[in-house]
Write a protein that holds these residues in place. Structure first.
Motif, PDB file in Angstrom:
ATOM      1  N   UNK A 110      36.244  71.099 -25.054  1.00  0.00           N
ATOM      2  CA  UNK A 110      34.797  70.931 -24.903  1.00  0.00           C
ATOM      3  C   UNK A 110      34.495  69.562 -24.308  1.00  0.00           C
ATOM      4  N   UNK A 111      33.452  69.531 -23.501  1.00  0.00           N
ATOM      5  CA  UNK A 111      32.978  68.279 -22.933  1.00  0.00           C
ATOM      6  C   UNK A 111      31.608  67.964 -23.509  1.00  0.00           C
ATOM      7  N   UNK A 112      31.449  66.727 -23.957  1.00  0.00           N
ATOM      8  CA  UNK A 112      30.234  66.297 -24.639  1.00  0.00           C
ATOM      9  C   UNK A 112      29.502  65.271 -23.770  1.00  0.00           C
ATOM     10  N   UNK A 113      28.231  65.509 -23.548  1.00  0.00           N
ATOM     11  CA  UNK A 113      27.412  64.598 -22.761  1.00  0.00           C
ATOM     12  C   UNK A 113      26.994  63.398 -23.608  1.00  0.00           C
ATOM     13  N   UNK A 114      27.067  62.228 -23.009  1.00  0.00           N
ATOM     14  CA  UNK A 114      26.547  61.003 -23.611  1.00  0.00           C
ATOM     15  C   UNK A 114      25.423  60.517 -22.713  1.00  0.00           C
TER      16      UNK A 114
END
Length: 296
Positions: A219-223
């Motif tokens: 999973x890729x998490x936006x910051x």
């Protein structure tokens, strides 16, 4: 091994390093909490006894260690790092958050001490494996520490931060694209100079499979911190760009170096501490894999 860099020698500003890493964890807190929730779900940890021991490998000053201790309240959590001063910070942080009874610290030189970490149900490692020459060997060692059914979570890759418009009114437009290219060269040179450096296609799910694990999702998490930035994010951004300037140094042309120097100048009105157009946007990717259970 801190969560950013391998360090050697006694000339490191550990207090400055700890402050930088703690500020980074604060800026990334929404992503880190979301990632911890995801790992909790993958482990089926609604059963309070499902996770008994957690390792944070490359823990730095322990911000993520303590987050994991709160998210897995029945677990004992170990902060693992090569830096005793950073582990001192981790101990102090755990005590201040009321977690001292469940958080321990382990000083380890990686990869040599991988076999001494002890068994765990969850191992988290963020931006540490790429500082080891043999990345596949490091994953093999981490996988070997998992208990049956345990989970390995590796935070690597993602997207580099964006923080200013293409044309910022000083220097040539497109500074960030040029910084990205220069950073890739710096990173490749860093990797090539590591002890035991081995080239590998950085397909992390495939590497986890070769380590004997079963991939359980990426999973890729936006910051995202929108303009105008608050002071804490501005100061982290200035620290980040100061590190970039120090790392790339003479690899930049004179104009870009001057622009970057202006951006990190705390007194310049065009610096990131004061610009109204400064923002922070990045993405962090976490790769996970499970150890086979004894019956499967």
């Amino acid at each position: 091994m801190s969560s950013h860099h391998a360090h050697h020698g006694d000339d490191i500003d550990w207090e400055g390093m700890a402050a930088h890493l703690e500020r980074k964890a604060e800026v990334n807190a929404p992503y880190l909490r979301a990632a911890a929730d995801w790992l909790h779900g993958l482990l089926g940890a609604a059963d309070s006894g499902a996770v008994g021991r957690v390792l944070d490998v490359g823990s730095g000053p322990g911000a993520i260690t303590c987050l994991l201790a709160r998210r897995f309240p029945s677990a004992r959590v170990a902060a693992v790092d090569q830096s005793e001063p950073l582990l001192d910070h981790a101990r102090s942080r755990a005590e201040s958050e009321g977690l001292g009874g469940r958080v321990e610290t382990l000083r380890a030189d990686l990869p040599d001490d991988l076999g001494a970490l002890g068994a765990a149900d969850l191992i988290w490692s963020s931006q540490a494996v790429h500082h080891l020459g043999d990345q596949q060997g490091a994953l093999n060692g981490l996988a070997a520490a998992l208990r049956p059914g345990g989970l390995l979570a590796i935070a690597e890759t993602g997207l580099p931060p964006r923080f200013l418009p293409r044309d910022i009114g000083i220097g040539r437009p497109g500074l960030q694209a040029r910084l990205d290219a220069a950073w890739e060269e710096f990173f490749a040179d860093m990797r090539a100079g590591l002890p035991g450096s081995a080239s590998v296609v950085e397909d992390w799910p495939a590497m986890l499979t070769r380590a004997g694990l079963v991939p359980s999702g990426t999973r890729t998490f936006l910051v995202e911190h929108q303009a105008p930035l608050d002071g804490r994010v501005r100061e982290y951004l200035r620290l980040h760009l100061t590190h970039v300037l120090g790392a790339l140094g003479e690899g930049l042309d004179a104009e870009d170096r001057g622009t970057l120097e202006g951006l990190v100048d705390p007194d310049a009105p065009t610096g990131v501490l004061w610009r109204p157009d400064a923002f922070y946007l990045s993405a962090a990717t976490v790769h996970t894999a499970r150890a086979c259970t004894l019956d499967g």
